[in-house]
Write an enzyme that holds these catalytic residues in place. Structure first.
Site, mmCIF file in Angstrom:
data_model
loop_
_atom_site.group_PDB
_atom_site.id
_atom_site.type_symbol
_atom_site.label_atom_id
_atom_site.label_comp_id
_atom_site.label_asym_id
_atom_site.label_seq_id
_atom_site.Cartn_x
_atom_site.Cartn_y
_atom_site.Cartn_z
ATOM 1 N N LYS A 207 0.833 -1.215 0.000
ATOM 2 C CA LYS A 207 0.000 0.000 0.000
ATOM 3 C C LYS A 207 0.862 1.257 0.000
ATOM 4 O O LYS A 207 0.549 2.228 -0.693
ATOM 5 C CB LYS A 207 -0.939 -0.030 1.207
ATOM 6 C CG LYS A 207 -1.980 -1.161 1.087
ATOM 7 C CD LYS A 207 -2.724 -1.397 2.396
ATOM 8 C CE LYS A 207 -3.745 -2.518 2.266
ATOM 9 N NZ LYS A 207 -4.269 -2.971 3.557
ATOM 10 N N GLY A 304 -12.921 -4.857 4.785
ATOM 11 C CA GLY A 304 -14.277 -5.337 5.051
ATOM 12 C C GLY A 304 -15.137 -5.207 3.808
ATOM 13 O O GLY A 304 -14.837 -4.428 2.909
HETATM 14 P P1 NAP Z 1 -11.874 -13.620 -1.591
HETATM 15 O O1 NAP Z 1 -12.965 -13.466 -0.597
HETATM 16 O O2 NAP Z 1 -10.850 -14.669 -1.384
HETATM 17 O O3 NAP Z 1 -12.561 -13.807 -3.027
HETATM 18 C C1 NAP Z 1 -11.836 -14.097 -4.164
HETATM 19 C C2 NAP Z 1 -12.788 -14.421 -5.307
HETATM 20 O O4 NAP Z 1 -12.009 -14.592 -6.482
HETATM 21 C C3 NAP Z 1 -13.587 -15.699 -5.112
HETATM 22 O O5 NAP Z 1 -14.896 -15.541 -5.563
HETATM 23 C C4 NAP Z 1 -12.851 -16.721 -5.989
HETATM 24 O O6 NAP Z 1 -13.688 -17.695 -6.580
HETATM 25 C C5 NAP Z 1 -12.326 -15.825 -7.099
HETATM 26 N N1 NAP Z 1 -11.110 -16.401 -7.688
HETATM 27 C C6 NAP Z 1 -9.961 -16.727 -7.069
HETATM 28 N N2 NAP Z 1 -9.070 -17.228 -7.960
HETATM 29 C C7 NAP Z 1 -9.687 -17.229 -9.142
HETATM 30 C C8 NAP Z 1 -9.323 -17.647 -10.445
HETATM 31 N N3 NAP Z 1 -8.123 -18.176 -10.685
HETATM 32 N N4 NAP Z 1 -10.205 -17.496 -11.437
HETATM 33 C C9 NAP Z 1 -11.438 -16.979 -11.201
HETATM 34 N N5 NAP Z 1 -11.854 -16.563 -9.993
HETATM 35 C C10 NAP Z 1 -11.002 -16.705 -8.989
HETATM 36 O O7 NAP Z 1 -11.058 -12.235 -1.739
HETATM 37 P P2 NAP Z 1 -11.517 -10.783 -1.264
HETATM 38 O O8 NAP Z 1 -11.245 -10.644 0.197
HETATM 39 O O9 NAP Z 1 -12.869 -10.496 -1.791
HETATM 40 O O10 NAP Z 1 -10.409 -9.867 -1.985
HETATM 41 C C11 NAP Z 1 -10.519 -9.540 -3.364
HETATM 42 C C12 NAP Z 1 -9.522 -8.417 -3.669
HETATM 43 O O11 NAP Z 1 -9.845 -7.271 -2.887
HETATM 44 C C13 NAP Z 1 -8.056 -8.720 -3.358
HETATM 45 O O12 NAP Z 1 -7.223 -8.107 -4.293
HETATM 46 C C14 NAP Z 1 -7.857 -8.094 -1.978
HETATM 47 O O13 NAP Z 1 -6.503 -7.757 -1.716
HETATM 48 C C15 NAP Z 1 -8.687 -6.834 -2.150
HETATM 49 N N6 NAP Z 1 -9.130 -6.247 -0.904
HETATM 50 C C16 NAP Z 1 -9.818 -6.971 0.008
HETATM 51 C C17 NAP Z 1 -10.246 -6.383 1.181
HETATM 52 C C18 NAP Z 1 -11.044 -7.151 2.183
HETATM 53 O O14 NAP Z 1 -11.431 -6.567 3.203
HETATM 54 N N7 NAP Z 1 -11.336 -8.439 1.951
HETATM 55 C C19 NAP Z 1 -9.941 -5.030 1.432
HETATM 56 C C20 NAP Z 1 -9.245 -4.294 0.466
HETATM 57 C C21 NAP Z 1 -8.848 -4.911 -0.705
HETATM 58 P P3 NAP Z 1 -14.432 -18.837 -5.707
HETATM 59 O O15 NAP Z 1 -15.524 -18.080 -4.994
HETATM 60 O O16 NAP Z 1 -14.926 -19.796 -6.690
HETATM 61 O O17 NAP Z 1 -13.398 -19.380 -4.774
HETATM 62 N N1 HSE Z 2 -5.509 -7.534 5.631
HETATM 63 C C1 HSE Z 2 -5.730 -6.131 5.473
HETATM 64 C C2 HSE Z 2 -5.821 -5.446 6.820
HETATM 65 C C3 HSE Z 2 -7.022 -5.833 4.716
HETATM 66 O O1 HSE Z 2 -5.744 -6.087 7.885
HETATM 67 O O2 HSE Z 2 -5.935 -4.226 6.833
HETATM 68 C C4 HSE Z 2 -6.883 -5.954 3.232
HETATM 69 O O3 HSE Z 2 -6.034 -4.978 2.714
#
Ligand code: NAP
Ligand code: HSE
Length: 428
Positions: A207, A304
């Site tokens: 970041k 989140g």
């Molecule tokens: P996640 O819950 O693990 O979801 C990932 C999704 O991507 C799932 O639906 C998965 O499919 C799909 N996927 C994974 N590999 C794939 C592939 N090879 N081909 C097609 N689909 C695929 O992840 P997330 O937490 O939503 O995070 C998504 C992004 O947002 C990341 O870049 C993360 O760094 C960013 N982010 C997340 C947060 C947070 O709070 N979670 C905050 C800021 C940024 P399946 O459902 O079939 O497994």
């Molecule tokens: N894992 C990160 C955090 C969220 O704890 O802030 C995704 O960027």
């Protein structure tokens, strides 16, 4: 304006953020039309496991075939929420080459390949937006790129990892030790099953690389960021910090001067009266200093489902507006400089040093002498009453070149009065 215009988008990923974006787009409904002059339709959703039970979206939308989305000429926005480098890099590259606009929350991808992808977007007159990749709902990317573009920014310092901020808050306010606070962060769902990227500072490193690139108009990649995590911070360090008037925080720091830029992540003692010290639990905050804007701080939810979806939807709305006004690709790569990234040892810091020494005449003088010989000036020193012939010595230094401090530490480690170097933490 064509009120009947429909803009079609595809979601790549339907996990925490992908599901959130879908639900938020449904909730926004007509608002989107009023804000942009067009309707949004998410017509396809790419997932890895097609057989998984999903809720909240029509099963007919799901596919595991990327080509089906890439070759659909009606889809003009790709919302990449898979995460990681591959296949996300390939999909984003192919989408841009096909003239599709991209919105992503993927810090891993942007921190390493941001330059390449932004150039590609510009070449194909497409938008590539990534507000959600840094600090979730906090609008820091757009602020640095646009609102603060005339501010001559010299420093960005952020608490950009919620998991570690939660752990440090619990250690500081409830007196938990590191392991206990980490276990609680996992139980609450802040920390991942493998918390390495959070606690070792890699997540914050990605970041701060992205923010530094934008703030200083010069590309910094994650591999150039010095990272140090919070695993060695003890309850005792936190209690000493309090005694000296500080709070321990994991900071991503980027600074610019005439010699180049320094970009680092490490724990720091932050003065209690600094706004970053008041950022508790899983909240994120980014402190910015610019020659024109002076000091400012942005604070909010860094992760989140809905906070992240909020940042993604902000980008989607921006792209929709650009599509309606036929001006996509206005904002490409803003890294028009090529500033050197300094080695960590060439940057300057104040230090908190806690050591155990033999309680004998001259021990303190010896340590002070080694620091002085290496141009390390002492600002504060504190010694607790010795126990079992061992005295605990705490020193806070004035600002010093990190190399000088490391050189003196190497000599101190070899001294026969030394029993242990218990901690070395930088001071903000
Ligand atoms: P996640 O819950 O693990 O979801 C990932 C999704 O991507 C799932 O639906 C998965 O499919 C799909 N996927 C994974 N590999 C794939 C592939 N090879 N081909 C097609 N689909 C695929 O992840 P997330 O937490 O939503 O995070 C998504 C992004 O947002 C990341 O870049 C993360 O760094 C960013 N982010 C997340 C947060 C947070 O709070 N979670 C905050 C800021 C940024 P399946 O459902 O079939 O497994
Ligand atoms: N894992 C990160 C955090 C969220 O704890 O802030 C995704 O960027």
């Amino acid at each position: 304006m064509d009120k009947e215009r429909v803009i079609k988008a595809a979601l790549l990923g339907f996990g925490t953020v992908g599901g959130g974006v879908y639900r938020l787009s449904e909730r926004l409904g007509e608002e989107l039309e009023n804000k942009t002059g067009a309707r949004l339709e998410i017509t396809k959703i790419l997932v890895r496991s097609l057989g998984k039970q999903r809720q909240g979206a029509d099963p007919a939308l799901f596919t595991d075939n990327w080509k089906e989305i890439l070759e659909d000429e009606e889809i003009s926005i790709i919302i990449e929420l898979i995460g990681g480098i591959e296949p996300a890099r390939t999909y984003v590259t192919e989408a841009l080459k096909a003239g599709k606009n991209v919105v992503t929350a993927n810090k891993d991808l942007l921190a390493e390949y941001g330059g390449e992808l932004l150039n590609l977007a510009q070449e194909h007159h497409c938008d590539l937006m990534f507000e959600a990749s840094v600090a979730g709902a906090i609008p820091i990317i757009r602020s640095l790129k646009q609102s603060l573009a005339g501010s001559m920014i010299t420093e960005v310092a952020g608490i950009v990892n919620g998991t570690t901020n939660y752990i440090l808050t619990k250690m500081s306010e409830v007196g938990m030790d590191y392991e206990e606070a980490l276990a609680l962060a996992m139980e609450k769902g802040y920390a991942e099953a493998d918390p390495t990227a959070d606690v070792e500072g890699h997540d914050a490193g990605r970041k701060i690389a992205i923010m530094a690139s934008i703030a200083f108009n010069s590309r910094v990649t994650f591999s150039q960021v010095y990272t140090e995590g919070i695993t060695k911070i003890t309850a005792k360090d936190i209690s000493y910090a309090k005694e000296f008037g500080y709070v321990v925080k994991l900071l991503g720091i980027a600074k610019k001067d005439e010699d180049g830029v320094e970009v680092k992540v490490h724990p720091m003692l932050v003065p209690e009266d600094h706004p970053l010290a008041a950022v508790r639990n899983s909240f994120n905050a980014v402190f910015v200093h610019g020659e024109a804007c002076d000091d400012g701080m942005f604070m909010g939810r860094g992760a989140g489902e809905m906070p992240t979806a909020s940042a993604v939807m902000g980008d989607v709305i921006d792209v929709m507006g650009n599509l309606v006004h036929d001006c996509c690709g206005r904002m490409g790569c803003t890294c028009y400089k090529s500033l050197p990234v300094k080695k960590a040892e060439d940057s300057c810091s104040r230090y908190f040093l806690r050591v155990q020494v033999a309680d004998r005449p001259g021990a303190l003088a010896n340590i002070a002498g080694v620091l002085g010989n290496n141009q390390v000036s002492i600002a504060q020193v504190y010694q607790k009453k010795s126990r079992n012939g061992v005295a605990e010595l705490v020193v806070i230094t004035d600002p010093v070149r990190e190399k000088n401090f490391n050189d003196s530490l190497a000599v101190i480690r070899g001294m026969d009065v030394l029993r242990e170097v218990s901690s070395v933490i930088r001071v903000y």
